[in-house]
Write a protein that holds these residues in place. Structure first.
Motif, PDB file in Angstrom:
ATOM      1  N   LEU A 194       1.546   6.012 -10.553  1.00 25.00           N
ATOM      2  CA  LEU A 194      -0.172   6.930  -9.656  1.00 25.00           C
ATOM      3  C   LEU A 194       0.666   7.492  -9.222  1.00 25.00           C
ATOM      4  O   LEU A 194      -0.368   8.241  -9.513  1.00 25.00           O
ATOM      5  CB  LEU A 194      -0.360   5.581  -9.601  1.00 25.00           C
TER       6      LEU A 194
ATOM      7  N   ALA B  54      -5.614   9.063 -11.568  1.00 27.29           N
ATOM      8  CA  ALA B  54      -5.547   7.195 -11.070  1.00 27.29           C
ATOM      9  C   ALA B  54      -6.171   6.370 -11.646  1.00 27.29           C
ATOM     10  O   ALA B  54      -5.893   5.456 -11.951  1.00 27.29           O
ATOM     11  CB  ALA B  54      -4.719   7.162  -9.550  1.00 27.29           C
TER      12      ALA B  54
ATOM     13  N   GLY C  45     -10.432  -0.130  -9.793  1.00 27.53           N
ATOM     14  CA  GLY C  45      -9.419  -1.078  -9.681  1.00 27.53           C
ATOM     15  C   GLY C  45      -9.711  -2.381 -10.523  1.00 27.53           C
ATOM     16  O   GLY C  45     -11.299  -2.283 -10.708  1.00 27.53           O
TER      17      GLY C  45
ATOM     18  N   CYS D 154       4.520   0.131 -10.157  1.00 24.50           N
ATOM     19  CA  CYS D 154       3.143   0.980  -9.692  1.00 24.50           C
ATOM     20  C   CYS D 154       2.763   2.121  -9.173  1.00 24.50           C
ATOM     21  O   CYS D 154       2.227   2.974  -9.570  1.00 24.50           O
ATOM     22  CB  CYS D 154       2.600  -0.471  -9.900  1.00 24.50           C
ATOM     23  N   GLY D 155       3.162   2.301  -7.772  1.00 22.63           N
ATOM     24  CA  GLY D 155       2.628   3.093  -7.000  1.00 22.63           C
ATOM     25  C   GLY D 155       3.677   3.867  -6.695  1.00 22.63           C
ATOM     26  O   GLY D 155       2.726   5.743  -7.302  1.00 22.63           O
TER      27      GLY D 155
ATOM     28  N   PHE E 183      -3.139   3.282  -3.255  1.00 24.95           N
ATOM     29  CA  PHE E 183      -2.668   2.596  -4.199  1.00 24.95           C
ATOM     30  C   PHE E 183      -2.931   1.375  -3.362  1.00 24.95           C
ATOM     31  O   PHE E 183      -1.766   1.569  -2.192  1.00 24.95           O
ATOM     32  CB  PHE E 183      -1.385   2.704  -5.104  1.00 24.95           C
TER      33      PHE E 183
ATOM     34  N   SER F  26       0.536  -1.111  -0.063  1.00 26.69           N
ATOM     35  CA  SER F  26      -0.198  -0.122  -0.022  1.00 26.69           C
ATOM     36  C   SER F  26       0.622   1.394  -0.232  1.00 26.69           C
ATOM     37  O   SER F  26       1.801   1.124   0.489  1.00 26.69           O
ATOM     38  CB  SER F  26      -0.674   0.241   1.072  1.00 26.69           C
TER      39      SER F  26
ATOM     40  N   LEU G 167      -5.327   3.359 -14.001  1.00 25.66           N
ATOM     41  CA  LEU G 167      -5.142   2.417 -13.686  1.00 25.66           C
ATOM     42  C   LEU G 167      -6.058   1.157 -14.291  1.00 25.66           C
ATOM     43  O   LEU G 167      -5.527   0.044 -14.779  1.00 25.66           O
ATOM     44  CB  LEU G 167      -5.775   1.958 -11.877  1.00 25.66           C
TER      45      LEU G 167
ATOM     46  N   VAL H 199      -7.161   2.145  -6.107  1.00 21.97           N
ATOM     47  CA  VAL H 199      -7.036   2.901  -5.934  1.00 21.97           C
ATOM     48  C   VAL H 199      -8.444   3.760  -4.975  1.00 21.97           C
ATOM     49  O   VAL H 199      -9.158   3.268  -5.312  1.00 21.97           O
ATOM     50  CB  VAL H 199      -6.978   4.218  -6.736  1.00 21.97           C
TER      51      VAL H 199
END
Length: 170
Positions: free
Chosen positions: A162, A40, A98, A158-159, A127, A27, A44, A117
């Motif tokens: 975003l 975001a 998501g 990925c975090g 996220f 997270s 996604l 998200v």
């Protein structure tokens, strides 16, 4: 179509991850406010997060939706590994976006991942990735602990992707 390569479909959405798999829970705070959430969430659901994180995506649809087949390819040149998946479920607002996808035959592992998200009551946008997997392909089994490390590194990447998208929206 149900061509998933594992029986525990939906477990990453409940948080009750099955035994016998590597578990991943990641997270990250990625922004603040509805504009950050919307940007975001779109990135996604429209595969942009994956693409900007370095994954080649070939999907049946421009947006994640239940039943959509998606082929992910990770790596470079001859070391590129294909990963056939199918979207199991999606969440499309207003405070959460998501999807969950699961592995299909030909994937180097078995399992699923849920990417979300979410907007908290205080306006923070987080996220998260929740996943379970185990290697199937011989070379993946030989990689041992490297695959879980790579999966965690991908979740972090990925975090970061975003977070940049959310910052641009603000």
């Amino acid at each position: 179509m149900n061509d998933y390569s594992y029986p525990e479909q939906g477990a990453s959405r409940t948080g009750e991850l099955p035994a016998g798999y590597h578990h991943l829970r990641h997270s990250a705070l990625i922004g603040h406010g509805r504009p950050a959430l919307a940007a975001a969430g779109a990135a996604l659901l429209e595969w942009r997060m994956h693409r900007l994180a370095g994954v080649r995506i070939d999907a049946e649809a421009d947006r994640a939706a239940p039943g959509v087949a998606v082929h992910c390819a990770i790596g470079l040149g001859p070391l590129r590994a294909g990963a056939p998946n199918r979207v199991l479920a999606t969440v499309d607002g207003p405070d959460r976006y998501g999807f969950t996808y699961g592995t299909r035959a030909g994937h180097l592992a078995r399992g699923e991942e849920t990417f979300l998200v979410e907007l908290a009551p205080d306006g923070r946008v987080r996220f998260s990735v929740t996943a379970f997997s185990r290697p199937v392909a011989r070379y993946a089994r030989l990689a041992g602990p490297l695959l879980p490390l790579a999966q965690r590194a991908f979740a972090r990447r990925c975090g970061r992707v975003l977070a940049r998208i959310a910052a641009d929206a603000g």
